[in-house]
Design a protein around this motif. Structure first.
Motif: not given
Length: 166
Positions: A21-40
């Motif tokens: 089964a394919l398993r992709v960990d999205l934790t880093a991408m979610v963290d990055l999205a919240f950091l970018l939103i907060t930054f902007f």
């Protein structure tokens, strides 16, 4: 922890080798999205509301209303405006119809302001009265003329009483 799991689908009757089964960990991408939103959100400037400066009168002028320095501009239809100085019943400058050009309303405002300054030593007050038949653009043009001629004291009122023209 955020992850995306997918299982292979079985299709047909053939036996195939088992795929992991394919398993992709999205934790880093979610963290990055919240950091970018907060930054902007923190770095962008919020737009300032565009509103006209409004100054309300504090009290009455000694000696009653300033008839000798009050110019009234009534906005009518067909891109015409009527102006007079003083009260409608007994104007100092009689009612005159003009247009919104530089040689029309602007010239009238400037000449009347000079007469008021010479006669009273004070600045002119302007009351702008749009009629039911006037166009919104004419009110905007009149307010622009107030800015161009550097008229500091002006008000927009209902066109009730006084001169009403069609």
């Amino acid at each position: 922890m955020a992850e995306l799991n997918s299982t292979p689908e079985r299709s047909g009757t053939k036996t195939r080798s088992k795929k992991a089964a394919l398993r992709v960990d999205l934790t880093a991408m979610v963290d990055l999205a919240f950091l970018l939103i907060t930054f902007f959100m923190l770095t962008t400037t919020l737009s300032k509301p565009r509103a006209m400066q409004l100054t309300m009168p504090v009290g009455e002028e000694p000696g009653g209303q300033a008839e000798s320095r009050t110019m009234t501009i009534c906005l009518g239809k067909n891109n015409k405006a009527l102006y007079y100085l003083g009260m409608a019943a007994h104007p100092i400058i009689p009612a005159t119809v003009t247009d919104y050009s530089g040689s029309g309303l602007r010239k009238a405002i400037m000449e009347t302001a000079q007469k008021v300054k010479k006669a009273t030593g004070k600045t002119m007050l302007v009351i702008i009265k749009p009629a039911q038949t006037s166009v919104y653009g004419n009110l905007v043009n009149t307010l622009d003329e107030m800015k161009i001629t550097d008229t500091q004291q002006y008000a927009v009122a209902d066109c009730t009483g006084g001169y009403w023209f069609a």
